[in-house]
Design a protein around this motif. Structure first.
Motif, PDB file in Angstrom:
ATOM      1  N   ARG A 151       0.835  -1.217   0.000  1.00 28.69           N
ATOM      2  CA  ARG A 151       0.000   0.000   0.000  1.00 28.69           C
ATOM      3  C   ARG A 151       0.865   1.261   0.000  1.00 28.69           C
ATOM      4  NH1 ARG A 151      -4.637   0.696  -2.027  1.00 28.69           N
ATOM      5  NH2 ARG A 151      -3.460   2.324  -3.017  1.00 28.69           N
ATOM      6  N   LEU A 152       1.899   1.233   0.860  1.00 25.59           N
ATOM      7  CA  LEU A 152       2.800   2.389   0.924  1.00 25.59           C
ATOM      8  C   LEU A 152       3.461   2.627  -0.427  1.00 25.59           C
ATOM      9  CD1 LEU A 152       4.784   1.960   4.301  1.00 25.59           C
ATOM     10  CD2 LEU A 152       3.057   3.704   3.737  1.00 25.59           C
ATOM     11  N   ALA A 153       3.935   1.544  -1.036  1.00 27.86           N
ATOM     12  CA  ALA A 153       4.635   1.655  -2.322  1.00 27.86           C
ATOM     13  C   ALA A 153       3.690   2.166  -3.403  1.00 27.86           C
ATOM     14  CB  ALA A 153       5.197   0.288  -2.712  1.00 27.86           C
ATOM     15  N   ALA A 154       2.477   1.615  -3.440  1.00 23.64           N
ATOM     16  CA  ALA A 154       1.500   2.033  -4.455  1.00 23.64           C
ATOM     17  C   ALA A 154       1.157   3.510  -4.268  1.00 23.64           C
ATOM     18  CB  ALA A 154       0.243   1.172  -4.363  1.00 23.64           C
ATOM     19  N   ASP A 155       0.907   3.912  -3.020  1.00 24.89           N
ATOM     20  CA  ASP A 155       0.535   5.304  -2.758  1.00 24.89           C
ATOM     21  C   ASP A 155       1.663   6.260  -3.115  1.00 24.89           C
ATOM     22  OD1 ASP A 155      -1.953   4.586  -1.959  1.00 24.89           O
ATOM     23  OD2 ASP A 155      -1.572   4.736   0.200  1.00 24.89           O
ATOM     24  N   SER A 156       2.897   5.846  -2.858  1.00 25.13           N
ATOM     25  CA  SER A 156       4.029   6.743  -3.132  1.00 25.13           C
ATOM     26  C   SER A 156       4.114   7.056  -4.628  1.00 25.13           C
ATOM     27  CB  SER A 156       5.338   6.131  -2.623  1.00 25.13           C
ATOM     28  OG  SER A 156       5.720   5.087  -3.490  1.00 25.13           O
ATOM     29  N   GLN A 157       3.567   6.176  -5.462  1.00 24.10           N
ATOM     30  CA  GLN A 157       3.610   6.406  -6.913  1.00 24.10           C
ATOM     31  C   GLN A 157       2.216   6.697  -7.475  1.00 24.10           C
ATOM     32  OE1 GLN A 157       6.483   6.655  -8.558  1.00 24.10           O
ATOM     33  NE2 GLN A 157       7.496   6.267  -6.601  1.00 24.10           N
ATOM     34  N   LYS A 158       1.268   6.893  -6.581  1.00 22.69           N
ATOM     35  CA  LYS A 158      -0.134   7.133  -7.001  1.00 22.69           C
ATOM     36  C   LYS A 158      -0.632   6.051  -7.966  1.00 22.69           C
ATOM     37  CE  LYS A 158      -1.135  11.974  -6.207  1.00 22.69           C
ATOM     38  NZ  LYS A 158      -0.049  12.245  -5.258  1.00 22.69           N
ATOM     39  N   LEU A 159      -0.374   4.809  -7.574  1.00 27.65           N
ATOM     40  CA  LEU A 159      -0.843   3.679  -8.379  1.00 27.65           C
ATOM     41  C   LEU A 159      -1.893   2.906  -7.583  1.00 27.65           C
ATOM     42  CD1 LEU A 159       2.556   2.108  -9.583  1.00 27.65           C
ATOM     43  CD2 LEU A 159       0.839   3.166 -11.077  1.00 27.65           C
ATOM     44  N   PRO A 160      -2.881   2.337  -8.252  1.00 31.40           N
ATOM     45  CA  PRO A 160      -3.740   1.378  -7.548  1.00 31.40           C
ATOM     46  C   PRO A 160      -2.985   0.049  -7.383  1.00 31.40           C
ATOM     47  CG  PRO A 160      -4.637   1.946  -9.726  1.00 31.40           C
ATOM     48  CD  PRO A 160      -3.278   2.543  -9.650  1.00 31.40           C
ATOM     49  N   MET A 161      -3.440  -0.797  -6.480  1.00 33.35           N
ATOM     50  CA  MET A 161      -2.751  -2.076  -6.265  1.00 33.35           C
ATOM     51  C   MET A 161      -3.720  -3.260  -6.340  1.00 33.35           C
ATOM     52  SD  MET A 161      -2.107  -2.277  -2.141  1.00 33.35           S
ATOM     53  CE  MET A 161      -2.559  -3.991  -1.895  1.00 33.35           C
ATOM     54  N   ILE A 162      -3.121  -4.413  -6.616  1.00 40.70           N
ATOM     55  CA  ILE A 162      -3.890  -5.672  -6.624  1.00 40.70           C
ATOM     56  C   ILE A 162      -3.099  -6.700  -5.834  1.00 40.70           C
ATOM     57  CG2 ILE A 162      -2.894  -6.248  -8.927  1.00 40.70           C
ATOM     58  CD1 ILE A 162      -5.424  -7.969  -9.409  1.00 40.70           C
ATOM     59  N   THR A 163      -3.812  -7.477  -5.008  1.00 39.89           N
ATOM     60  CA  THR A 163      -3.140  -8.531  -4.245  1.00 39.89           C
ATOM     61  C   THR A 163      -4.106  -9.691  -4.043  1.00 39.89           C
ATOM     62  OG1 THR A 163      -1.622  -8.892  -2.382  1.00 39.89           O
ATOM     63  CG2 THR A 163      -3.695  -7.797  -1.860  1.00 39.89           C
ATOM     64  N   GLU A 164      -3.532 -10.863  -3.810  1.00 43.53           N
ATOM     65  CA  GLU A 164      -4.364 -12.071  -3.741  1.00 43.53           C
ATOM     66  C   GLU A 164      -4.992 -12.272  -2.362  1.00 43.53           C
ATOM     67  OE1 GLU A 164      -2.575 -15.542  -5.474  1.00 43.53           O
ATOM     68  OE2 GLU A 164      -4.238 -16.836  -4.848  1.00 43.53           O
ATOM     69  N   ILE A 165      -6.224 -12.760  -2.405  1.00 45.42           N
ATOM     70  CA  ILE A 165      -6.927 -13.163  -1.178  1.00 45.42           C
ATOM     71  C   ILE A 165      -7.073 -14.681  -1.246  1.00 45.42           C
ATOM     72  CG2 ILE A 165      -9.159 -12.567  -2.305  1.00 45.42           C
ATOM     73  CD1 ILE A 165      -8.852 -12.166   1.379  1.00 45.42           C
ATOM     74  N   ILE A 166      -6.587 -15.389  -0.205  1.00 43.90           N
ATOM     75  CA  ILE A 166      -6.677 -16.856  -0.273  1.00 43.90           C
ATOM     76  C   ILE A 166      -7.601 -17.439   0.797  1.00 43.90           C
ATOM     77  CG2 ILE A 166      -4.441 -17.169  -1.407  1.00 43.90           C
ATOM     78  CD1 ILE A 166      -3.212 -17.914   1.231  1.00 43.90           C
ATOM     79  N   ASP A 167      -8.003 -16.584   1.744  1.00 41.47           N
ATOM     80  CA  ASP A 167      -8.780 -17.116   2.863  1.00 41.47           C
ATOM     81  C   ASP A 167      -9.930 -16.162   3.169  1.00 41.47           C
ATOM     82  OD1 ASP A 167      -9.705 -17.867   5.448  1.00 41.47           O
ATOM     83  OD2 ASP A 167      -7.740 -18.725   5.915  1.00 41.47           O
ATOM     84  N   VAL A 168     -11.106 -16.718   3.287  1.00 43.13           N
ATOM     85  CA  VAL A 168     -12.290 -15.913   3.539  1.00 43.13           C
ATOM     86  C   VAL A 168     -12.135 -15.102   4.843  1.00 43.13           C
ATOM     87  CG1 VAL A 168     -13.601 -17.711   4.756  1.00 43.13           C
ATOM     88  CG2 VAL A 168     -14.801 -16.102   3.301  1.00 43.13           C
ATOM     89  N   ARG A 169     -11.350 -15.631   5.775  1.00 46.69           N
ATOM     90  CA  ARG A 169     -11.160 -14.932   7.060  1.00 46.69           C
ATOM     91  C   ARG A 169     -10.309 -13.674   6.932  1.00 46.69           C
ATOM     92  NH1 ARG A 169      -9.127 -20.314   9.985  1.00 46.69           N
ATOM     93  NH2 ARG A 169      -8.059 -20.321   7.970  1.00 46.69           N
ATOM     94  N   ASP A 170      -9.618 -13.508   5.789  1.00 52.46           N
ATOM     95  CA  ASP A 170      -8.747 -12.336   5.610  1.00 52.46           C
ATOM     96  C   ASP A 170      -9.413 -11.210   4.816  1.00 52.46           C
ATOM     97  OD1 ASP A 170      -6.646 -13.598   6.924  1.00 52.46           O
ATOM     98  OD2 ASP A 170      -5.910 -14.533   5.077  1.00 52.46           O
TER      99      ASP A 170
END
Ligand code: PEP
Ligand code: MN
Length: 336
Positions: A151-170
């Motif tokens: 998140r920090l890295a994406a915000d520093s460059q004003k980029l949106p981010m995508i990341t994987e979700i593997i568990d419903v609890r997360d």
């Protein structure tokens, strides 16, 4: 069949319609979308029932579809677009490039990578914090701190981010950080996870199961759509075949087929689709030529030492070449 309710309907009128349907043994699943409320009819719908429902005061229109995936089907809509804050419209004229490492490895790695991703002309920063690894002994990702670094890295460059979700609890945790949820190939048929993502209002990139048919992929998307989350994109990432020379076989038939069959944007991941860095550029060009709305690419500063998926990680130089070349392909087919 899909029943569209009149906008700003009095709850009493809706209740009246539901009772009317129950009386006729018509089973429906209600879907609350941003702009409209609809009822997806489960099973068959006779001609008489159709005429009766059509003239009910609570109903604005009916939509017939012969596909099992009612909400993903093209009869609902010609195309759908997903807007991103600080990013392009996914499924619009411009193709979208999502790039970054397979896994977030450290704060400095992802920080530096974010800068290169933006400079390359790519649009979204990717990175795994929760990794679905084949062996439980392999690196499982940095978890929560990885999300934070991303998140920090994406915000520093004003980029949106995508990341994987593997568990419903997360879901709650990942939702706090990410702009797009990625559902990996191994979870394409994790229906409880898909249903929960359908309750969120964040975009979901749903990867095709490495064994899945197109119909199974579209029905998996339907699990998210039925929750009222309309921001779903599909991703072809390669399937298992007899071919031994590549990690998977990138099935570009899927792109052409899905673009005919669904309004959902289609993304291609040539990194997992080939498993070989030296094939990624050619297959990126081919994916865009086939009609894909974007690419998901794995990039590393020093691919040889990438903690996960080292063989398929492209260098930053290669990413720059890919962005330039796919833009030319996009222009050749009337996109940008
Ligand atoms: C990934 O994107 O790093 C990933 C694990 O992808 P897939 O689910 O396609 O294997
Ligand atoms: Mn990977």
């Amino acid at each position: 069949m899909i029943i569209f309710l009149k906008p700003n309907l009095d709850p009493k009128e809706e209740k009246n319609l539901r009772r009317f349907l129950v009386d006729r043994k018509i089973e429906v699943i209600p879907v609350d979308r941003k702009q409209e409320k609809l009822l997806v009819v489960v099973g068959r719908f006779g001609e008489l029932a159709k005429r009766e429902v059509e003239s009910h005061p609570a109903v604005s229109r009916l939509l017939a579809t012969d596909r099992p995936y009612k909400l993903a089907s093209k009869s609902l809509k010609v195309s759908s677009q997903i807007p991103l804050k600080n990013g392009p419209l996914i499924g619009g004229r411009e193709i979208v490039i999502m790039a970054g490492p397979c896994s977030v490895e450290s704060k400095s790695q992802i920080q530096k990578m974010a800068k290169f991703v933006r400079q390359s002309g790519s649009h979204v920063l990717r990175g795994g914090a929760f990794k679905p690894r084949t062996a439980p002994y392999d690196f499982q990702g940095l978890g929560k701190i990885g999300l934070h670094f991303l998140r920090l890295a994406a915000d520093s460059q004003k980029l949106p981010m995508i990341t994987e979700i593997i568990d419903v609890r997360d879901i709650e945790l990942v939702e706090k950080y990410t702009d797009i949820f990625q559902v990996g190939t191994r979870n394409m048929q994790n229906y409880p996870l898909l249903r929960e993502l359908g309750k969120t209002r964040k975009p979901v990139l749903l990867k095709r199961g490495m064994w899945a048919t197109y119909k199974e992929l579209l029905l998996a998307a339907e699990y998210i759509l039925i929750g009222g989350n309309e921001q779903v994109m599909l991703c072809e990432r390669g399937i298992r075949t007899h071919v031994q020379e590549t990690r998977f076989t990138l099935d570009l038939n899927a792109v052409a087929y899905l673009k005919h069959e669904t309004h959902l944007p289609v993304i291609v991941d040539p990194s997992h689709g080939t498993g070989r860095a030296n094939l990624v550029r050619a297959m990126s060009r081919a994916a865009i030529a086939a009609g894909a709305d974007g690419l998901l690419l794995e990039v590393h500063f020093d691919p040889r030492v990438s903690i996960s998926d080292a063989d398929q990680a492209i260098s930053v130089e290669e990413l720059n070449k890919i962005v330039k070349e796919v833009k030319k392909v996009a222009q050749a087919i009337g996109r940008s």
